[in-house]
Design a protein around this motif. Structure first.
Motif, PDB file in Angstrom:
ATOM      1  N   SER A   1       0.487  -1.351  -0.337  1.00 33.60           N
ATOM      2  CA  SER A   1      -0.225  -0.062   0.053  1.00 33.60           C
ATOM      3  C   SER A   1       0.905   1.437  -0.557  1.00 33.60           C
ATOM      4  N   GLU A   2       0.295   2.443  -0.516  1.00 30.50           N
ATOM      5  CA  GLU A   2       0.997   3.830  -0.651  1.00 30.50           C
ATOM      6  C   GLU A   2       0.709   4.585   0.437  1.00 30.50           C
ATOM      7  N   LEU A   3       1.178   5.932   0.565  1.00 33.10           N
ATOM      8  CA  LEU A   3       0.765   6.886   1.058  1.00 33.10           C
ATOM      9  C   LEU A   3       1.400   8.502   0.340  1.00 33.10           C
ATOM     10  N   GLN A   4       0.109   9.303  -0.005  1.00 32.82           N
ATOM     11  CA  GLN A   4       1.107  10.434  -0.722  1.00 32.82           C
ATOM     12  C   GLN A   4       0.362  11.317   0.425  1.00 32.82           C
ATOM     13  N   ILE A   5       1.300  12.054   0.983  1.00 31.23           N
ATOM     14  CA  ILE A   5       0.991  13.349   1.900  1.00 31.23           C
ATOM     15  C   ILE A   5       1.495  14.532   1.397  1.00 31.23           C
ATOM     16  N   TYR A   6       0.201  15.653   0.852  1.00 26.00           N
ATOM     17  CA  TYR A   6       1.076  16.962   0.191  1.00 26.00           C
ATOM     18  C   TYR A   6       1.329  18.383   1.270  1.00 26.00           C
ATOM     19  N   PHE A   7       2.419  18.349   1.844  1.00 23.83           N
ATOM     20  CA  PHE A   7       2.983  19.203   3.297  1.00 23.83           C
ATOM     21  C   PHE A   7       2.196  20.619   2.017  1.00 23.83           C
ATOM     22  N   SER A   8       2.014  21.653   2.841  1.00 31.65           N
ATOM     23  CA  SER A   8       1.723  23.467   2.454  1.00 31.65           C
ATOM     24  C   SER A   8       3.177  23.416   2.193  1.00 31.65           C
ATOM     25  N   SER A   9       4.559  23.750   2.636  1.00 36.93           N
ATOM     26  CA  SER A   9       5.479  24.247   2.177  1.00 36.93           C
ATOM     27  C   SER A   9       6.694  23.678   2.182  1.00 36.93           C
ATOM     28  N   LEU A  10       6.422  21.712   2.132  1.00 41.79           N
ATOM     29  CA  LEU A  10       7.121  20.704   1.414  1.00 41.79           C
ATOM     30  C   LEU A  10       7.455  20.016   0.366  1.00 41.79           C
ATOM     31  N   GLY A  11       5.789  20.169   0.049  1.00 39.11           N
ATOM     32  CA  GLY A  11       6.019  19.237  -0.989  1.00 39.11           C
ATOM     33  C   GLY A  11       5.162  17.923  -1.343  1.00 39.11           C
ATOM     34  N   LYS A  12       5.187  17.323  -1.848  1.00 35.38           N
ATOM     35  CA  LYS A  12       4.826  15.521  -1.907  1.00 35.38           C
ATOM     36  C   LYS A  12       6.261  14.996  -0.822  1.00 35.38           C
ATOM     37  N   VAL A  13       4.881  13.996  -0.072  1.00 40.77           N
ATOM     38  CA  VAL A  13       5.980  13.028   0.544  1.00 40.77           C
ATOM     39  C   VAL A  13       5.322  11.464   0.264  1.00 40.77           C
ATOM     40  N   GLN A  14       6.346  10.741   0.442  1.00 39.22           N
ATOM     41  CA  GLN A  14       5.571   9.537  -0.311  1.00 39.22           C
ATOM     42  C   GLN A  14       5.799   8.187   0.579  1.00 39.22           C
ATOM     43  N   PHE A  15       4.974   7.058   1.321  1.00 39.72           N
ATOM     44  CA  PHE A  15       6.022   6.457   2.201  1.00 39.72           C
ATOM     45  C   PHE A  15       4.428   5.130   1.522  1.00 39.72           C
ATOM     46  N   GLU A  16       5.826   3.909   1.185  1.00 40.78           N
ATOM     47  CA  GLU A  16       5.244   2.905   0.728  1.00 40.78           C
ATOM     48  C   GLU A  16       5.044   1.567   1.582  1.00 40.78           C
ATOM     49  N   PHE A  17       4.589   1.035   2.148  1.00 42.07           N
ATOM     50  CA  PHE A  17       4.743   0.260   3.053  1.00 42.07           C
ATOM     51  C   PHE A  17       4.028  -1.646   2.627  1.00 42.07           C
ATOM     52  N   THR A  18       4.907  -2.500   2.864  1.00 37.44           N
ATOM     53  CA  THR A  18       4.707  -3.952   2.414  1.00 37.44           C
ATOM     54  C   THR A  18       3.721  -4.763   3.805  1.00 37.44           C
ATOM     55  N   GLY A  19       3.165  -5.788   3.102  1.00 35.11           N
ATOM     56  CA  GLY A  19       2.837  -6.484   4.351  1.00 35.11           C
ATOM     57  C   GLY A  19       0.809  -6.104   4.563  1.00 35.11           C
ATOM     58  N   ARG A  20       0.348  -6.343   5.439  1.00 38.08           N
ATOM     59  CA  ARG A  20      -1.291  -6.040   5.937  1.00 38.08           C
ATOM     60  C   ARG A  20      -0.874  -4.663   6.675  1.00 38.08           C
ATOM     61  N   THR A  21      -0.647  -3.915   6.410  1.00 42.71           N
ATOM     62  CA  THR A  21      -0.827  -2.263   7.314  1.00 42.71           C
ATOM     63  C   THR A  21      -1.845  -1.916   6.885  1.00 42.71           C
ATOM     64  N   ALA A  22      -1.802  -0.885   7.930  1.00 42.12           N
ATOM     65  CA  ALA A  22      -3.574   0.062   8.315  1.00 42.12           C
ATOM     66  C   ALA A  22      -3.618   0.909   7.310  1.00 42.12           C
TER      67      ALA A  22
END
Length: 122
Positions: A88-109
């Motif tokens: 699974s994947e999480l992309q977060i956009y911060f007001s001053s930083l821009g995009k941050v992306q995290f990739e998860f493996t396995g059964r992540t909540a």
């Protein structure tokens, strides 16, 4: 600060090891919600922010901690795992930083992480 544009986080797997590593950085009343670890790096979700940990050097004794407050999130996106693709994947956009992306493996909540971000960012 971690250079998120050039930093490729390996697949993160749930592991409370990094919760212990950031314990001294937590503010009064701040609690760890969940913790994830890749080969060397990690991400900790608290009730106030996300703390990204970048381990540096050959021995791994040098660490970079980046605090990402929920209040600075302007948008985010999740990709849930499927039947055969359990990542699974999480992309977060911060007001001053821009995009941050995290990739998860396995059964992540990932849905629970999404709800937690929504509670604090909306």
């Amino acid at each position: 600060m971690i250079d998120f544009e050039n930093k490729g986080f390996f697949k993160l797997k749930q592991n409370m090891e990094y919760a212990d590593r950031v314990a001294e950085l937590l503010m009064e009343g701040e609690q760890v919600i969940d913790s994830y670890k890749s080969m060397r790096d990690g991400v900790v979700f608290t009730n106030k922010r996300i703390i990204a940990v970048n381990v540096k050097g050959l021995t791994g004794s040098k660490r970079d901690f980046t605090s990402l407050p929920y209040k600075d999130i302007v948008a985010y996106s999740i990709e849930t795992s499927g039947t055969f693709d359990i990542d699974s994947e999480l992309q977060i956009y911060f007001s001053s930083l821009g995009k941050v992306q995290f990739e998860f493996t396995g059964r992540t909540a990932i849905v629970e992480i999404s709800k937690h971000i929504s509670r604090h960012a909306l």
